[in-house]
Each structure stands twice: as C-alpha cells, then as structure tokens.
Design a protein around this motif. Structure first.
Motif, PDB file in Angstrom:
ATOM      1  N   GLU A 288      -7.081  11.838  -4.916  1.00  0.00           N
ATOM      2  CA  GLU A 288      -7.906  10.847  -5.601  1.00  0.00           C
ATOM      3  C   GLU A 288      -7.070   9.648  -6.054  1.00  0.00           C
ATOM      4  N   GLN A 289      -5.871   9.913  -6.566  1.00  0.00           N
ATOM      5  CA  GLN A 289      -4.992   8.820  -6.991  1.00  0.00           C
ATOM      6  C   GLN A 289      -4.571   7.969  -5.796  1.00  0.00           C
ATOM      7  N   ILE A 290      -4.295   8.619  -4.681  1.00  0.00           N
ATOM      8  CA  ILE A 290      -3.917   7.882  -3.470  1.00  0.00           C
ATOM      9  C   ILE A 290      -5.071   6.987  -3.035  1.00  0.00           C
ATOM     10  N   ALA A 291      -6.281   7.540  -3.023  1.00  0.00           N
ATOM     11  CA  ALA A 291      -7.452   6.756  -2.617  1.00  0.00           C
ATOM     12  C   ALA A 291      -7.658   5.571  -3.554  1.00  0.00           C
ATOM     13  N   ASN A 292      -7.524   5.800  -4.851  1.00  0.00           N
ATOM     14  CA  ASN A 292      -7.704   4.715  -5.820  1.00  0.00           C
ATOM     15  C   ASN A 292      -6.651   3.624  -5.646  1.00  0.00           C
ATOM     16  N   LYS A 293      -5.399   4.015  -5.437  1.00  0.00           N
ATOM     17  CA  LYS A 293      -4.332   3.035  -5.237  1.00  0.00           C
ATOM     18  C   LYS A 293      -4.566   2.246  -3.944  1.00  0.00           C
ATOM     19  N   PHE A 294      -5.006   2.954  -2.930  1.00  0.00           N
ATOM     20  CA  PHE A 294      -5.266   2.320  -1.645  1.00  0.00           C
ATOM     21  C   PHE A 294      -6.327   1.235  -1.788  1.00  0.00           C
ATOM     22  N   VAL A 295      -7.447   1.576  -2.424  1.00  0.00           N
ATOM     23  CA  VAL A 295      -8.542   0.623  -2.617  1.00  0.00           C
ATOM     24  C   VAL A 295      -8.077  -0.530  -3.510  1.00  0.00           C
ATOM     25  N   GLU A 296      -7.316  -0.204  -4.534  1.00  0.00           N
ATOM     26  CA  GLU A 296      -6.789  -1.222  -5.443  1.00  0.00           C
ATOM     27  C   GLU A 296      -5.925  -2.240  -4.693  1.00  0.00           C
ATOM     28  N   GLN A 297      -5.125  -1.758  -3.768  1.00  0.00           N
ATOM     29  CA  GLN A 297      -4.181  -2.624  -3.062  1.00  0.00           C
ATOM     30  C   GLN A 297      -4.843  -3.482  -1.988  1.00  0.00           C
ATOM     31  N   ILE A 298      -5.855  -2.944  -1.292  1.00  0.00           N
ATOM     32  CA  ILE A 298      -6.413  -3.714  -0.167  1.00  0.00           C
ATOM     33  C   ILE A 298      -7.827  -4.221  -0.402  1.00  0.00           C
TER      34      ILE A 298
ATOM     35  N   VAL B  40       0.840  -1.197   0.000  1.00  0.00           N
ATOM     36  CA  VAL B  40       0.000   0.000   0.000  1.00  0.00           C
ATOM     37  C   VAL B  40       0.874   1.246   0.000  1.00  0.00           C
ATOM     38  N   THR B  41       1.768   1.342   0.955  1.00  0.00           N
ATOM     39  CA  THR B  41       2.580   2.553   1.073  1.00  0.00           C
ATOM     40  C   THR B  41       3.573   2.693  -0.073  1.00  0.00           C
ATOM     41  N   ASN B  42       4.076   1.591  -0.596  1.00  0.00           N
ATOM     42  CA  ASN B  42       5.049   1.654  -1.689  1.00  0.00           C
ATOM     43  C   ASN B  42       4.417   2.044  -3.011  1.00  0.00           C
ATOM     44  N   SER B  43       3.113   1.890  -3.150  1.00  0.00           N
ATOM     45  CA  SER B  43       2.447   2.224  -4.411  1.00  0.00           C
ATOM     46  C   SER B  43       2.141   3.715  -4.519  1.00  0.00           C
ATOM     47  N   ILE B  44       2.282   4.450  -3.423  1.00  0.00           N
ATOM     48  CA  ILE B  44       1.927   5.872  -3.392  1.00  0.00           C
ATOM     49  C   ILE B  44       3.181   6.717  -3.578  1.00  0.00           C
ATOM     50  N   THR B  45       3.084   7.698  -4.474  1.00  0.00           N
ATOM     51  CA  THR B  45       4.203   8.605  -4.710  1.00  0.00           C
ATOM     52  C   THR B  45       3.834  10.003  -4.222  1.00  0.00           C
ATOM     53  N   GLU B  46       4.837  10.827  -4.043  1.00  0.00           N
ATOM     54  CA  GLU B  46       4.582  12.174  -3.521  1.00  0.00           C
ATOM     55  C   GLU B  46       3.833  13.050  -4.516  1.00  0.00           C
ATOM     56  N   ASN B  47       3.816  12.684  -5.797  1.00  0.00           N
ATOM     57  CA  ASN B  47       3.118  13.479  -6.806  1.00  0.00           C
ATOM     58  C   ASN B  47       1.661  13.064  -6.983  1.00  0.00           C
TER      59      ASN B  47
ATOM     60  N   GLU C 151     -13.050  12.462   3.983  1.00  0.00           N
ATOM     61  CA  GLU C 151     -12.931  13.607   4.898  1.00  0.00           C
ATOM     62  C   GLU C 151     -12.450  13.141   6.276  1.00  0.00           C
ATOM     63  N   PHE C 152     -13.014  12.035   6.760  1.00  0.00           N
ATOM     64  CA  PHE C 152     -12.619  11.500   8.063  1.00  0.00           C
ATOM     65  C   PHE C 152     -11.148  11.098   8.068  1.00  0.00           C
ATOM     66  N   VAL C 153     -10.746  10.326   7.064  1.00  0.00           N
ATOM     67  CA  VAL C 153      -9.354   9.869   6.990  1.00  0.00           C
ATOM     68  C   VAL C 153      -8.409  11.065   6.909  1.00  0.00           C
ATOM     69  N   ASN C 154      -8.727  12.033   6.059  1.00  0.00           N
ATOM     70  CA  ASN C 154      -7.865  13.210   5.908  1.00  0.00           C
ATOM     71  C   ASN C 154      -7.803  14.056   7.173  1.00  0.00           C
ATOM     72  N   ALA C 155      -8.879  14.075   7.930  1.00  0.00           N
ATOM     73  CA  ALA C 155      -8.895  14.856   9.169  1.00  0.00           C
ATOM     74  C   ALA C 155      -8.087  14.170  10.269  1.00  0.00           C
ATOM     75  N   VAL C 156      -8.083  12.843  10.257  1.00  0.00           N
ATOM     76  CA  VAL C 156      -7.403  12.097  11.322  1.00  0.00           C
ATOM     77  C   VAL C 156      -5.945  11.811  10.974  1.00  0.00           C
ATOM     78  N   ILE C 157      -5.660  11.525   9.706  1.00  0.00           N
ATOM     79  CA  ILE C 157      -4.281  11.266   9.271  1.00  0.00           C
ATOM     80  C   ILE C 157      -3.925  12.296   8.204  1.00  0.00           C
ATOM     81  N   PRO C 158      -3.220  13.352   8.573  1.00  0.00           N
ATOM     82  CA  PRO C 158      -2.858  14.385   7.600  1.00  0.00           C
ATOM     83  C   PRO C 158      -1.959  13.834   6.494  1.00  0.00           C
ATOM     84  N   ALA C 159      -2.156  14.316   5.268  1.00  0.00           N
ATOM     85  CA  ALA C 159      -1.373  13.857   4.120  1.00  0.00           C
ATOM     86  C   ALA C 159       0.121  14.096   4.320  1.00  0.00           C
ATOM     87  N   SER C 160       0.485  15.199   4.973  1.00  0.00           N
ATOM     88  CA  SER C 160       1.907  15.498   5.188  1.00  0.00           C
ATOM     89  C   SER C 160       2.567  14.420   6.028  1.00  0.00           C
TER      90      SER C 160
END
Length: 148
Positions: free
Chosen positions: A51-61, A40-47, A120-129
C-alpha cells in the motif's frame, strides 16, 4: 503468465468474451522498471508495504502518469500464448492490433475504475521481488541506466 477473461461489446454490437494473456519475463520487467523515473524508484524502500509503495507511486507520477503507466504495462506485457505453451509471442504489431480492439478498451477501463484489479494486475505482471532487485541494481551499479 496471467490470463484475464474480458467480456465486451464489439463494433458490430455483438457480445464477445476473450481470454487475454499477459506476461513479462524477468528481463522485460527489469527493463520496464528501469524506464521509470528515478524519483519513483528512489522513493520506495524495502520496508514499504504494498500500500505504501502504491501511494508513493501515485504521489510521484500523478493520475495521468498512472493511466499512462497502466496502458504501457498492458501493451508491453500483452502476448499470444504459443500452442505448446513455451512462449508468449509479443510483437509491436500484436500490441498495436490489440490496442485497436474494444477488448483492450474494456480491460483498461476495468483497471482504471477498480484500484484492486489494477494492483492485482501490476503485482501479477511485475513481481515485488523484482522491484527490489532493480532498486538494488540502481543503487549499486552506476552503469545501469534507463534507456534514453
């Protein structure tokens, strides 16, 4: 700290409205992120966009993985705000008690039925930074490993 107001019907048929509080410190969020599978974490890039992060996340798990992720994140971040506002009191017993309520059931179902609310919940609890920092830590420090 994220405050969510939930209205639900309790076991006696009474309509109730409760304020729920969720928070992860940077330490807790880092620990939580490090528990994610490497794929999951290795499939995500800083660019990647959100939406791409969410799609990759769902794709992986997968769908079941997303459901388990949301439940775990809700219970890990659930707490009771101290009277003085300095602490988010989190104990396994509090999370277990919360999980046995219909407020929990309503909240989880709201998240699972509304993609925007879940994001919104995920972004509020785990900041992207913080997610970026975890990815950098994984890439640069082989000593940091998710708990077994």
């Amino acid at each position: 700290m994220l405050k969510k107001t939930v209205t639900y019907e309790d076991f006696d048929g009474n309509t109730r409205t409760e304020d729920l509080y969720f928070n992860l410190t940077q330490t807790e969020a880092t620990e939580f992120a490090l528990e994610l599978p490497d794929r999951v974490t290795n499939s995500i890039t800083e660019n990647d966009t959100d939406e791409q992060i969410a799609n990759k996340f769902v794709e992986q798990i997968g769908g079941k993985g997303v459901f388990e992720f949301i439940k775990k994140l809700v219970l890990k971040s659930y707490g009771v705000k101290s009277i003085d506002g300095r602490r988010s009191i989190k104990k396994p017993e509090l999370a277990e008690e919360f999980s046995q309520t219909l407020a929990y059931d309503q909240f989880i179902m709201d998240l699972m039925q509304n993609e925007d609310a879940a994001a919104e919940f995920v972004n509020a609890v785990i900041p992207a930074s913080l997610a970026e920092k975890v990815q950098t830590m994984r890439g640069n420090n082989a000593q940091i490993q998710p708990p077994q």
